[in-house]
Design a protein around this motif. Structure first.
Motif, PDB file in Angstrom:
ATOM      1  N   PHE A   1       0.839  -1.193   0.000  1.00 25.19           N
ATOM      2  CA  PHE A   1       0.000   0.000   0.000  1.00 25.19           C
ATOM      3  C   PHE A   1       0.881   1.253   0.000  1.00 25.19           C
TER       4      PHE A   1
ATOM      5  N   LEU B   1      -3.681  -3.858  -3.759  1.00 27.98           N
ATOM      6  CA  LEU B   1      -3.111  -3.241  -2.571  1.00 27.98           C
ATOM      7  C   LEU B   1      -2.355  -1.979  -2.972  1.00 27.98           C
TER       8      LEU B   1
ATOM      9  N   THR C   1      -4.730   0.693  -4.242  1.00 27.68           N
ATOM     10  CA  THR C   1      -5.424   1.355  -3.138  1.00 27.68           C
ATOM     11  C   THR C   1      -4.566   2.481  -2.566  1.00 27.68           C
TER      12      THR C   1
ATOM     13  N   LEU D   1     -11.008  -5.131  -0.390  1.00 32.79           N
ATOM     14  CA  LEU D   1     -11.091  -3.693  -0.117  1.00 32.79           C
ATOM     15  C   LEU D   1     -11.427  -2.880  -1.360  1.00 32.79           C
TER      16      LEU D   1
END
Lengths: 341, 341
Positions: free
Chosen positions: B226, B252, B255, B282
């Motif tokens: 991230f 990831l 995001t 997510l």
């Protein structure tokens, strides 16, 4: 090429298996020359010691079992990581079995682990678990068991937990301190102790702040999922148009709430504040980022393993010991889904 | 109370251990009366069969090993779930060991699994793995190995993969079809085959659409995190103020990109479109929700296990077999981080 056995090494070298075994382990009563010959051949043929045989003698399998309710789950992933990191340091293997929140599957997995003669078991109860006979039977067989997160007071064993009631109290209190007066709670199922405790923490914060507790402000999850948060958010707005705060049992549920409130163009935190529980990874990434309670998954895992190893050693040495309940600290993580004080 | 052994049952009943063992397994040459007596006592004393002893005879442990690069990871969690769900149906246990993306740890874990005599091994290579001798040695020992996701063409074994190149081509092509012309790629490390293939898919889509490939539009992750997405997003905007699309190696990383672009008040997808890879949970929850490539983690796990069991059976029956490479389909999931066509 099949795996080479100790016996094959012995046959090739014209030695007894006992001598070969001792040579590989550097016993003092084996000559350096024999050790050299044995080790050279073992290396040449890629000999790997038979671990199960070792286990037979020590009566240990150096393997522990772990039963978790859900594998694809940020918190449990962290617990798994903590356990296997510690296990690795002591050369223990971890067999991981899921209960998928099912009571029946939990019983089956527990029996499987016992039949495989693991040295000890770490577990978190399934949401659907309603009695604890299966676990108490394992403990009666003198196999150490550690419970974590979803525990029951009816199981007599060591436990690694957080103070769910206090943490939920802090979460709710933070909403109140930032000006919320009408606070809904999306709670977990009725059985697990942590879902009961988080509900009681919510209630206590309302009581201490002279806010009337109303049961129709409480919504109960069955699966504790994103989808339930998403659906309850809509229901809450419909039931209580003047709601100003929502405390959700986990970040996963809170994320569903935020997604729905965003869709409904309800401003977070100006109109409705949202607080979660556990500090999942995604809580940093959503908009607005989620205020939550940090639940130390990695540390819970590490403590589970070290407590289990302590009890395995006590048992091995026939030492009496008392069960311990270790409560790890939580903390409030303030992000953008709640107002500033 | 300690665990009751077969020998203790035999001693109490005045029978041989062989007779007790046969009685428990319902052998036809044991009288019904003896079976009844044995089973009653076994139940009364909570006797659990010694699994390791059974394994010794069948030369199988009914245990498989799984080495994964990272435990707290949505995709790998799904693979784990797929493997243990299938394993459970056939009463196999799964020992999960992490490599933490380290070459040294991967070698250590592999040796540990071999020493524990698992029946077979499933693994995804660590990012830092640079040679494959350790795996080829295990295969030479006639222990079935299945590679998935991060594989190497230099290991001769069965593989469960997706077509990373084609999927990355589709992702990039989607950006181009929605009007993007200046597209950056945040790629994975240089070694893993899937990170190479995703980069090549990106390049191919540019080529076929007559968009010049420029190496300074490619940013290379070390940890695929991230944080790297978050930092590279800022760097990309600085290096190329006219950028209009970003294809990130995983959700990831994507995001992290979205979080930073939101902070910079850059409109997604109006100014910059973002596409990810893998379809992490997510990706539905962030704002805007992330367009991505669905990578079937659960199915990859299930296929890994069924292929491994096939090979364990072939080996047991001394049947020759060919290694298989199974390529599972991916699909484009269009959400709100890319423009409509």
């Amino acid at each position: 090429m099949n795996r080479v056995t100790l016996k094959q090494l012995a046959d090739i070298l014209g030695l007894s298996t006992g001598t070969v075994s001792k040579a590989l382990k550097d016993y003092y009563d084996i000559s350096p020359e024999t050790k050299r010959r044995v080790k050279e051949l073992a290396e040449k043929l890629n000999y790997v010691p038979n671990a199960l045989a070792v286990n037979f003698r020590t009566k240990e399998t150096k393997t522990i079992g772990l039963i978790i309710p859900e594998v694809v789950h940020h918190f449990f992933s962290n617990v798994i990581k903590g356990i296997i990191e510690e296990a690795e340091k002591l050369n223990y293997l971890v067999i991981i079995l899921p209960s998928n929140e099912s009571f029946e599957l939990e019983k089956k997995q527990l029996n499987l682990l016992v039949s495989k003669q693991v040295d000890g078991i770490i577990m978190s109860l399934a949401n659907k678990t309603i009695d604890y006979k299966h676990i108490n039977e394992v403990i009666d067989k003198n196999i150490p068991v550690i419970l974590f997160d979803k525990i029951s007071k009816l199981v007599k064993c060591s436990k690694i937990i957080i103070d769910d009631r206090k943490a939920a109290y802090n979460a709710t209190n933070h909403l109140i301190k930032t000006g919320c007066k009408k606070i809904a709670h999306i709670r977990g199922p009725l059985e697990p102790q942590n879902s009961i405790d988080r509900f009681l923490g919510y209630k206590k914060a309302l009581d201490e702040n002279n806010i009337e507790y109303l049961s129709n402000f409480v919504y109960t999850c069955d699966e504790v999922s994103f989808e339930e948060g998403y659906q309850f958010a809509e229901q809450i707005i419909k039931d209580h148009p003047d709601i100003d705060g929502i405390f959700a049992i986990t970040d996963l549920v809170a994320t569903g709430v935020i997604t729905k409130l965003n869709e409904l163009n309800i401003k977070i935190p100006e109109q409705v504040s949202v607080i979660g529980f556990s500090d999942w990874f995604l809580s940093r990434a959503i908009t607005p980022s989620l205020t939550t309670i940090y639940q130390p998954g990695l540390e819970i895992g590490k403590n589970c393993f070290s407590q289990l190893i302590k009890e395995i050693q006590f048992k091995k040495n026939n030492t009496n010991y008392n069960y311990e309940t270790i409560t790890l600290p939580t903390s409030l993580i303030v992000r953008n889904s709640t107002k500033t004080i």
